[in-house]
Design a protein around this motif. Structure first.
Motif, PDB file in Angstrom:
ATOM      1  N   TYR A  48       0.852  -1.194   0.000  1.00 45.90           N
ATOM      2  CA  TYR A  48       0.000   0.000   0.000  1.00 45.90           C
ATOM      3  C   TYR A  48       0.889   1.246   0.000  1.00 45.90           C
ATOM      4  O   TYR A  48       2.049   1.197   0.433  1.00 45.90           O
ATOM      5  N   PRO A  49       0.396   2.377  -0.488  1.00 45.15           N
ATOM      6  CA  PRO A  49       1.213   3.596  -0.546  1.00 45.15           C
ATOM      7  C   PRO A  49       1.655   4.031   0.852  1.00 45.15           C
ATOM      8  O   PRO A  49       0.848   4.122   1.770  1.00 45.15           O
ATOM      9  N   SER A  50       2.936   4.283   0.984  1.00 44.08           N
ATOM     10  CA  SER A  50       3.467   4.710   2.286  1.00 44.08           C
ATOM     11  C   SER A  50       3.521   6.227   2.411  1.00 44.08           C
ATOM     12  O   SER A  50       3.753   6.751   3.495  1.00 44.08           O
ATOM     13  N   PRO A  52       1.323   9.805   1.313  1.00 43.40           N
ATOM     14  CA  PRO A  52       0.088  10.342   0.729  1.00 43.40           C
ATOM     15  C   PRO A  52       0.335  11.197  -0.514  1.00 43.40           C
ATOM     16  O   PRO A  52      -0.568  11.409  -1.324  1.00 43.40           O
ATOM     17  N   ASN A  53       1.571  11.657  -0.669  1.00 42.55           N
ATOM     18  CA  ASN A  53       1.901  12.537  -1.803  1.00 42.55           C
ATOM     19  C   ASN A  53       2.596  11.819  -2.950  1.00 42.55           C
ATOM     20  O   ASN A  53       2.746  12.383  -4.034  1.00 42.55           O
ATOM     21  N   ASP A  54       3.033  10.589  -2.715  1.00 41.70           N
ATOM     22  CA  ASP A  54       3.759   9.848  -3.750  1.00 41.70           C
ATOM     23  C   ASP A  54       3.274   8.401  -3.783  1.00 41.70           C
ATOM     24  O   ASP A  54       3.732   7.564  -2.987  1.00 41.70           O
ATOM     25  N   PRO A  55       2.354   8.070  -4.699  1.00 42.43           N
ATOM     26  CA  PRO A  55       1.791   6.710  -4.747  1.00 42.43           C
ATOM     27  C   PRO A  55       2.790   5.647  -5.192  1.00 42.43           C
ATOM     28  O   PRO A  55       2.519   4.458  -5.077  1.00 42.43           O
ATOM     29  N   THR A  56       3.969   6.069  -5.713  1.00 44.05           N
ATOM     30  CA  THR A  56       4.954   5.084  -6.163  1.00 44.05           C
ATOM     31  C   THR A  56       5.757   4.503  -5.004  1.00 44.05           C
ATOM     32  O   THR A  56       6.422   3.482  -5.161  1.00 44.05           O
ATOM     33  N   LYS A  57       5.692   5.155  -3.840  1.00 44.42           N
ATOM     34  CA  LYS A  57       6.372   4.634  -2.650  1.00 44.42           C
ATOM     35  C   LYS A  57       5.411   3.760  -1.870  1.00 44.42           C
ATOM     36  O   LYS A  57       4.320   4.202  -1.519  1.00 44.42           O
ATOM     37  N   VAL A  58       5.825   2.519  -1.618  1.00 44.36           N
ATOM     38  CA  VAL A  58       4.909   1.578  -0.979  1.00 44.36           C
ATOM     39  C   VAL A  58       5.527   0.957   0.263  1.00 44.36           C
ATOM     40  O   VAL A  58       6.755   0.865   0.403  1.00 44.36           O
ATOM     41  N   ALA A  59       4.662   0.545   1.154  1.00 44.76           N
ATOM     42  CA  ALA A  59       5.044  -0.266   2.311  1.00 44.76           C
ATOM     43  C   ALA A  59       4.467  -1.662   2.092  1.00 44.76           C
ATOM     44  O   ALA A  59       3.385  -1.813   1.505  1.00 44.76           O
TER      45      ALA A  59
END
Length: 364
Positions: A48-50, A52-59
């Protein structure tokens, strides 16, 4: 009476609330998930996105459990947020898990209305964690990236167009046609997925046989028809000269006929290709004798490759073209025998290919 009306109106206002409201601030919206292992010993991964401003970064949340529902419940306990799969776009399953009956892995998707059934579904070579734990920056969110990747391959008629968890679940109960699923490998250097082709199923289990991209294209044409585009490339040999030849399939039609022969049968597959020349650097392509020569060359090549693809399916006891469905619809004796897969492997396929070049490009 007036007082009763006022009370009723106030009651409606007070009751107008979202009883099932879920606030996004409390949710981890999962875009891609993967699972591996066997029932009783499963491992799952949820991304899931880690930021809120960058959906390409995930956890990524990992969990282990006995069943698909169990691993999801345990994953929920590993984060302060509640896992929300309502926007799941891609679901990956390890090849080793697909050798088992895959329906139990999908059952939870059909039990809850909040679970999406339009999710893309694919088999991975190796652990799905390697496909989800991508360190490299992607142009979009991880789940969206995989969804768009699969859809791009579908548009090129290598994966069945529109195949999702809902359709996959339905086909698992289809007696006359077997399921095929996208089979993904991974580019270790670029950390991006590679479309290897299609995984063949026999009933609810993966056969262990996969078709390469070329065979997959011929299978998709025969079973589902052409999607947005379909291209074939060859080396045309004449005397000592080798010339590249690429055709774009404009229209494709097929006709299947079953002719019974005792306890077996002959299956006639007649295919008609109307194509455009995309690549052919030699002159005189507008001449009819040159077109005829190229058409005969293409017919021979396509026939050979189609027969090779069918043989792979028969050897794997997989009927993705749906010959059994046609036999059942026509109330054929070979279907009524009750052991269709054994009969299917003995069927004699006769392939007839007709190629017509209807366009040769913008230059003459």
């Amino acid at each position: 009476m007036r007082q009763v009306t006022i009370v009723c109106m106030l009651s409606v206002v007070l009751l107008a609330g979202c009883w099932d409201e879920r606030l996004y601030k409390n949710l981890a919206v999962i875009s891609i998930a993967g699972i591996e292992g066997h029932m009783g010993d499963l491992k799952a991964y949820y991304a899931y996105p880690s930021s809120p401003n960058d959906p390409t970064k995930v956890a990524i949340v990992e969990s282990e459990g006995l069943t698909p529902r169990d691993v999801r419940n345990k994953a929920d306990l590993k984060t302060a947020l509640t896992l929300d799969l309502s926007e799941l776009s891609t679901y990956l399953m390890a090849e080793e898990s697909a050798y088992d009956d895959i329906y139990p892995f999908l059952d939870i998707f059909y039990r809850n209305a909040q679970n999406p059934i339009t999710t893309k579904f694919a088999i991975t070579k190796g652990s799905p964690k390697d496909f989800i734990d991508v360190k490299k920056s992607l142009p979009s969110g991880l789940g969206e990236y995989y969804q768009e990747f699969i859809e791009s391959v579908e548009r090129n008629s290598i994966f069945p167009k529109g195949l999702d968890i809902q359709q996959a679940g339905s086909m698992l109960f289809e007696e006359g046609q077997d399921l095929v699923l996208p089979y993904l490998n991974r580019d270790e250097k670029n950390q991006t997925p590679i479309a290897e082709g299609l995984a063949l199923f026999n009933g609810r289990k993966f056969t262990g046989t996969t078709l390469g991209k070329r065979d997959s294209l011929f299978l998709v044409l025969a079973a589902y028809g052409k999607a947005d585009s379909a291209r074939l490339s060859y080396i045309f040999k004449e005397e000592d000269k080798k010339t590249p030849l690429t055709v774009d399939i404009i229209r494709y039609k097929k006709k299947i006929k079953i002719q019974e022969q005792g306890k077996s049968a002959k299956v006639y597959l007649k295919s008609t290709f109307k194509v455009n020349i995309d690549e052919y650097p030699l002159d005189h392509i507008g001449e009819q004798k040159v077109k005829n020569k190229l058409e005969k060359f293409l017919e021979k090549k396509i026939k050979s490759e189609t027969l090779k693809m069918i043989k792979k399916c028969q050897d794997a006891s997989s009927d993705p073209i749906g010959i059994g469905k046609k036999a059942r619809a026509s109330r054929s004796k070979i279907w009524k025998e009750g052991h269709w897969k054994e009969i299917y492997k003995t069927l004699d396929f006769k392939v007839d290919v007709n190629v017509k070049i209807i366009r040769s490009g913008i230059l003459k």
